[in-house]
Write a protein that holds these residues in place. Structure first.
Motif, PDB file in Angstrom:
ATOM      1  N   TYR A 110      -8.872   1.302  -1.118  1.00 35.98           N
ATOM      2  CA  TYR A 110      -7.754   2.281  -0.536  1.00 35.98           C
ATOM      3  C   TYR A 110      -7.651   1.573   1.019  1.00 35.98           C
ATOM      4  O   TYR A 110      -6.731   0.955   1.495  1.00 35.98           O
ATOM      5  CB  TYR A 110      -7.883   3.757  -0.490  1.00 35.98           C
ATOM      6  CG  TYR A 110      -6.679   4.053   0.081  1.00 35.98           C
ATOM      7  CD1 TYR A 110      -5.515   4.151  -0.547  1.00 35.98           C
ATOM      8  CD2 TYR A 110      -6.744   4.715   1.406  1.00 35.98           C
ATOM      9  CE1 TYR A 110      -4.261   4.864   0.115  1.00 35.98           C
ATOM     10  CE2 TYR A 110      -5.817   5.167   2.022  1.00 35.98           C
ATOM     11  CZ  TYR A 110      -4.548   5.282   1.495  1.00 35.98           C
ATOM     12  OH  TYR A 110      -3.413   5.931   1.814  1.00 35.98           O
ATOM     13  N   TYR A 115      -4.123   0.313   1.975  1.00 36.52           N
ATOM     14  CA  TYR A 115      -3.563   0.779   3.620  1.00 36.52           C
ATOM     15  C   TYR A 115      -3.090  -0.405   4.350  1.00 36.52           C
ATOM     16  O   TYR A 115      -2.063  -0.443   4.893  1.00 36.52           O
ATOM     17  CB  TYR A 115      -5.102   1.331   4.100  1.00 36.52           C
ATOM     18  CG  TYR A 115      -4.440   2.264   5.348  1.00 36.52           C
ATOM     19  CD1 TYR A 115      -3.812   3.079   5.266  1.00 36.52           C
ATOM     20  CD2 TYR A 115      -5.079   1.497   6.655  1.00 36.52           C
ATOM     21  CE1 TYR A 115      -3.165   3.737   6.581  1.00 36.52           C
ATOM     22  CE2 TYR A 115      -4.658   2.388   7.726  1.00 36.52           C
ATOM     23  CZ  TYR A 115      -3.844   3.385   7.635  1.00 36.52           C
ATOM     24  OH  TYR A 115      -3.482   4.109   8.891  1.00 36.52           O
ATOM     25  N   PRO A 116      -3.696  -1.460   4.402  1.00 37.02           N
ATOM     26  CA  PRO A 116      -3.321  -2.682   5.281  1.00 37.02           C
ATOM     27  C   PRO A 116      -1.921  -3.138   4.664  1.00 37.02           C
ATOM     28  O   PRO A 116      -1.002  -3.602   5.193  1.00 37.02           O
ATOM     29  CB  PRO A 116      -4.280  -3.926   5.275  1.00 37.02           C
ATOM     30  CG  PRO A 116      -5.667  -2.927   4.606  1.00 37.02           C
ATOM     31  CD  PRO A 116      -5.129  -1.842   3.817  1.00 37.02           C
ATOM     32  N   THR A 118       0.514  -1.485   2.549  1.00 35.66           N
ATOM     33  CA  THR A 118       1.461  -0.677   2.937  1.00 35.66           C
ATOM     34  C   THR A 118       1.670  -0.699   4.412  1.00 35.66           C
ATOM     35  O   THR A 118       2.784  -0.547   4.888  1.00 35.66           O
ATOM     36  CB  THR A 118       1.169   0.761   2.554  1.00 35.66           C
ATOM     37  OG1 THR A 118      -0.186   1.104   3.188  1.00 35.66           O
ATOM     38  CG2 THR A 118       0.834   0.827   1.045  1.00 35.66           C
ATOM     39  N   SER A 119       0.787  -0.750   5.250  1.00 36.24           N
ATOM     40  CA  SER A 119       0.769  -0.781   6.779  1.00 36.24           C
ATOM     41  C   SER A 119       1.768  -1.916   6.935  1.00 36.24           C
ATOM     42  O   SER A 119       2.819  -1.889   7.905  1.00 36.24           O
ATOM     43  CB  SER A 119      -0.148  -0.779   7.521  1.00 36.24           C
ATOM     44  OG  SER A 119      -0.895   0.388   7.269  1.00 36.24           O
ATOM     45  N   THR A 120       1.581  -3.199   6.304  1.00 35.33           N
ATOM     46  CA  THR A 120       2.247  -4.455   6.524  1.00 35.33           C
ATOM     47  C   THR A 120       3.988  -4.178   6.068  1.00 35.33           C
ATOM     48  O   THR A 120       4.688  -4.617   7.108  1.00 35.33           O
ATOM     49  CB  THR A 120       1.909  -5.386   5.998  1.00 35.33           C
ATOM     50  OG1 THR A 120       0.211  -5.600   6.079  1.00 35.33           O
ATOM     51  CG2 THR A 120       2.421  -6.682   6.151  1.00 35.33           C
ATOM     52  N   PHE A 122       5.312  -1.305   6.055  1.00 32.36           N
ATOM     53  CA  PHE A 122       6.092  -0.327   7.352  1.00 32.36           C
ATOM     54  C   PHE A 122       6.364  -1.188   8.417  1.00 32.36           C
ATOM     55  O   PHE A 122       7.237  -1.255   9.413  1.00 32.36           O
ATOM     56  CB  PHE A 122       5.031   0.701   7.432  1.00 32.36           C
ATOM     57  CG  PHE A 122       5.438   1.933   8.156  1.00 32.36           C
ATOM     58  CD1 PHE A 122       6.903   2.202   7.870  1.00 32.36           C
ATOM     59  CD2 PHE A 122       5.033   2.340   9.171  1.00 32.36           C
ATOM     60  CE1 PHE A 122       7.437   3.416   8.853  1.00 32.36           C
ATOM     61  CE2 PHE A 122       5.502   3.391   9.984  1.00 32.36           C
ATOM     62  CZ  PHE A 122       7.049   3.887   9.719  1.00 32.36           C
ATOM     63  N   ALA A 123       5.178  -2.195   9.075  1.00 35.38           N
ATOM     64  CA  ALA A 123       5.664  -2.879  10.438  1.00 35.38           C
ATOM     65  C   ALA A 123       6.626  -3.765  10.106  1.00 35.38           C
ATOM     66  O   ALA A 123       7.318  -4.274  11.298  1.00 35.38           O
ATOM     67  CB  ALA A 123       4.286  -3.591  10.547  1.00 35.38           C
TER      68      ALA A 123
ATOM     69  N   ASP B 292       3.971   4.916  -4.862  1.00 32.84           N
ATOM     70  CA  ASP B 292       3.521   4.886  -3.754  1.00 32.84           C
ATOM     71  C   ASP B 292       4.863   4.211  -2.922  1.00 32.84           C
ATOM     72  O   ASP B 292       5.471   3.233  -3.338  1.00 32.84           O
ATOM     73  CB  ASP B 292       2.460   3.873  -3.361  1.00 32.84           C
ATOM     74  CG  ASP B 292       1.933   3.735  -1.876  1.00 32.84           C
ATOM     75  OD1 ASP B 292       1.528   4.806  -1.445  1.00 32.84           O
ATOM     76  OD2 ASP B 292       2.531   2.923  -1.259  1.00 32.84           O
ATOM     77  N   PHE B 294       5.409   2.562  -0.002  1.00 36.70           N
ATOM     78  CA  PHE B 294       5.703   1.044   0.506  1.00 36.70           C
ATOM     79  C   PHE B 294       5.592   0.092  -0.779  1.00 36.70           C
ATOM     80  O   PHE B 294       6.131  -0.974  -0.943  1.00 36.70           O
ATOM     81  CB  PHE B 294       5.089   0.610   1.409  1.00 36.70           C
ATOM     82  CG  PHE B 294       5.721   1.425   2.872  1.00 36.70           C
ATOM     83  CD1 PHE B 294       6.870   1.148   3.209  1.00 36.70           C
ATOM     84  CD2 PHE B 294       5.097   2.463   3.482  1.00 36.70           C
ATOM     85  CE1 PHE B 294       7.505   1.728   4.263  1.00 36.70           C
ATOM     86  CE2 PHE B 294       5.532   3.333   4.692  1.00 36.70           C
ATOM     87  CZ  PHE B 294       6.878   2.948   4.926  1.00 36.70           C
ATOM     88  N   GLU B 321      11.648   3.764   3.519  1.00 37.00           N
ATOM     89  CA  GLU B 321      11.956   2.333   2.734  1.00 37.00           C
ATOM     90  C   GLU B 321      13.337   2.051   2.566  1.00 37.00           C
ATOM     91  O   GLU B 321      13.765   1.126   2.120  1.00 37.00           O
ATOM     92  CB  GLU B 321      11.110   2.605   1.366  1.00 37.00           C
ATOM     93  CG  GLU B 321      11.982   3.836   0.502  1.00 37.00           C
ATOM     94  CD  GLU B 321      11.831   5.099   0.848  1.00 37.00           C
ATOM     95  OE1 GLU B 321      10.950   5.460   1.881  1.00 37.00           O
ATOM     96  OE2 GLU B 321      12.867   6.048   0.256  1.00 37.00           O
TER      97      GLU B 321
END
Lengths: 215, 414
Positions: A110, A115-116, A118-120, A122-123, B292, B294, B321
């Motif tokens: 995770y 995590y990285p 999904t953060s990407t 988002f970014a 999920d 993203f 999103e």
């Protein structure tokens, strides 16, 4: 007809009325009932998750079998699924009958992969905003021009430079947000609330049945 | 001389200090306790008058006992200048003299811990039990000589009177909606619904997809089936699926929630059956895309880029999103129709989609597409409710501007 129409409509009616009533009844009996219904919902959610995963895996299996465009990505779905489920069941040697061991392999997956990733995503939103803003802010109509001017004032008003030029700029930017913007938001919200009531009534009284596949 | 002066000053200061310590104001005689209304029970509300001479360093102490003879346990100690009836408008309303009364909710009291010496355990008030409440005061560690004791019983309530305004408005709107539904049932064809461009464009979008031989994407938001926007989007999906089945094109439904997926599968299947095309339904086309936020955005973006759909429908509740999805869809050249009640995401959809159904239009879409009189009647009822609310807002604003807060208080959520 009974199983596909009458029964679902009757269930929607009974639980719809109970749902509305529970909002106005503060008594512990009502709250316990609400908790029970929420418990049922979680059980259904748990079963539905199996159906969902089965659907996801079947979709990607079909893609791989047919060698559809981008089928290679489907392999990663299976790898991710098997590895995560495998480590979850293994549970650092405590297996799945015990509570999940923290800081194990699942947490590692995770923190270091999910995590990285999904953060990407988002970014990337920042670039999407810039792209969308560029398209919107071409003042081709009166509305677009108003939008452009308002956006420039609000954006500039939120920077420290605005206050250095004049205190009126941040104040005006704040006024735009607190008065016209908020008024429109509230107007939308009224419509949403009334629409929600109307949709709920249509479903509770069996007038809207399109969720059952039409009238 | 200086020393004597200093000693005099010291003695005077001490005398003044001691004087303040013993100047605890008398307790009021109107100390009352009652079951806290409109709750599940387990709570009592106490009230007493503000007395002259209250200061910030004075405290009111509330103790609780099950018998008048004790043992007494401390439930609260509040600075004398705090906690007035004005803090509890749901119980005491908006009377001007509420500031002249203290009020306090008591739901627990502290008893010495059986396990750790010097510690206390919080005990919750029990429904159906008689409780005695003792009011005393203290200042600088010195308690008042007098105290007041009152008795009450706590219990759960079967109707929240503080939600009465909400209940009446709900009945009022429900009456309008049901009235116009039945009216429309009796006199179909007499209802006017303003043009909604986004919904008029549905046929255009589906026709375009048919001509191009490309799929139509129906992209659900990321709310669960328990959310009304999701139910509204399922209703729209049903109408879209019927037209897709009629036009013989491909419909792909992406889902974030497994229950929404299961409902969508049934809805699309039934729509195909209704159009006499059960063979055209492909279950894999209505599948769980990701659970999920993203991951869902990434998966749907990938599908859009690979399959280049001719039309995208974004329906339901969206969060961050929204732009990732709709901007990618716009870049593939698809005609895009969005419908959401997430007003924070509306600017993104307005920017990137060809048509956007804003707020209530999402709920009206099913009725608009079906043109069924009963459903259209509900929209009319909804509009009448809206008109009544507009009148209330205007009248309330005028009254409030002149200092008359009656209507504002009447409609206030408490």
């Amino acid at each position: 007809m009974f199983w596909k129409r009458t029964l679902p409509v009757a269930i929607a009616f009974i639980f719809g009325i109970i749902g509305v009533a529970l909002y106005y009844i503060p008594h512990q009996v009502a709250q316990d009932g609400l908790n029970t219904f929420n418990g049922w919902l979680r059980i259904i959610q748990g079963f539905a998750l199996f159906i969902g995963f089965a659907s996801l895996l079947r979709l990607h299996w079909t893609k791989m079998k047919r060698k559809s465009e981008g089928w290679g990505y489907s392999i990663f779905v299976f790898i991710g699924f098997i590895v995560t489920i495998g480590f979850s069941l293994y549970n650092e040697g405590h297996y799945f009958l015990e509570s999940r061991v923290s800081d194990g392999k699942v947490d590692w997956i995770y923190l270091n992969i999910v995590y990285p990733a999904t953060s990407t995503m988002f970014a990337m939103l920042a670039f999407f905003v810039a792209s969308a803003a560029f398209r919107t802010f071409r003042a081709r109509s009166v509305e677009a021009a108003i939008l452009l001017i308002a956006a420039v004032i609000v954006m500039f008003g939120k920077t420290p430079f605005a206050a250095m030029i004049s205190d009126s700029i941040p104040e005006f930017a704040q006024w735009l947000l607190a008065v016209p913007n908020l008024a429109v938001k509230r107007a939308l919200y009224f419509g949403i609330c009334l629409g929600s009531i109307s949709t709920s009534l249509r479903i509770i009284f069996g007038i809207e049945r399109s969720y059952l596949g039409g009238e | 001389m200086k020393l004597i002066g200093f000693l005099r000053l010291l003695i005077l200061s001490m005398a003044l200090g001691l004087g303040t310590a013993y100047a605890v104001p008398d307790l009021p005689d109107d100390f009352t306790a009652m079951d806290t209304p409109d709750d599940a029970g387990y709570s009592a509300t106490l009230s007493w008058s503000v007395v002259p001479g209250e200061t910030a360093d004075m405290e009111y102490v509330i103790e609780v006992a099950e018998n008048q003879d004790g043992p007494w346990y401390q439930a609260a100690a509040i600075p004398a200048t705090l906690s007035h009836r004005t803090n509890f408008p749901g119980i005491y309303g908006f009377a001007d003299d509420n500031i002249n009364y203290h009020a306090l909710n008591i739901d627990t009291y502290a008893v010495p811990s059986q396990e750790e010496i010097g510690q206390v355990d919080k005990v919750r008030l029990k429904n159906g039990q008689d409780y005695f409440f003792k009011l005393s005061s203290r200042m600088d560690g010195t308690s008042s000589d007098t105290f007041r004791v009152v008795k009450t019983q706590v219990y759960g309530n079967y109707f929240s009177m503080r939600k009465l305004n909400n209940f009446i408005i709900m009945l009022f709107v429900a009456f309008f909606v049901l009235f116009f539904i039945f009216k429309a049932k009796r006199n179909p064809g007499k209802l006017f619904l303003r043009k909604i461009s986004g919904l008029d464009a549905v046929d255009e979008a589906l026709g375009r997809a048919t001509e191009m031989g490309k799929p139509v994407f129906f992209i659900h938001g990321i709310a669960t089936m328990a959310e009304i926007p999701t139910i509204a989007s399922i209703n729209i999906l049903s109408r879209v699926a019927q037209k897709v089945a009629e036009f013989d094109t491909t419909l792909k439904v992406t889902n974030y929630d497994p229950i929404v997926m299961a409902v969508s599968q049934e809805t699309v299947k039934e729509a195909y059956v209704k159009e006499g095309r059960p063979d055209a339904f492909v279950q894999e086309n209505v599948s769980l895309t990701a659970a999920d936020q993203f991951s869902y955005a990434a998966a749907v973006d990938g599908m859009m880029v690979r399959e280049k759909p001719a039309a995208n429908f974004f329906m339901g509740t969206f969060f961050a999103e929204s732009l990732l999805l709709s901007e990618t869809g716009a870049s593939t050249g698809a005609i895009q129709i969005a419908g959401t009640d997430s007003y924070t995401q509306l600017p993104f959809f307005v920017t990137t989609c060809d048509y956007t159904l804003m707020g209530e239009e999402l709920y009206a879409a099913s009725a608009y597409l079906s043109r069924e009189p009963k459903l259209l009647g509900s929209i009319k009822g909804q509009d009448m409710g809206k008109a009544a609310l507009i009148v209330l807002i205007i009248v309330g604003s005028i009254l409030s501007s002149f200092g008359v807060e009656f209507l504002t208080h009447l409609l206030k959520s408490m």
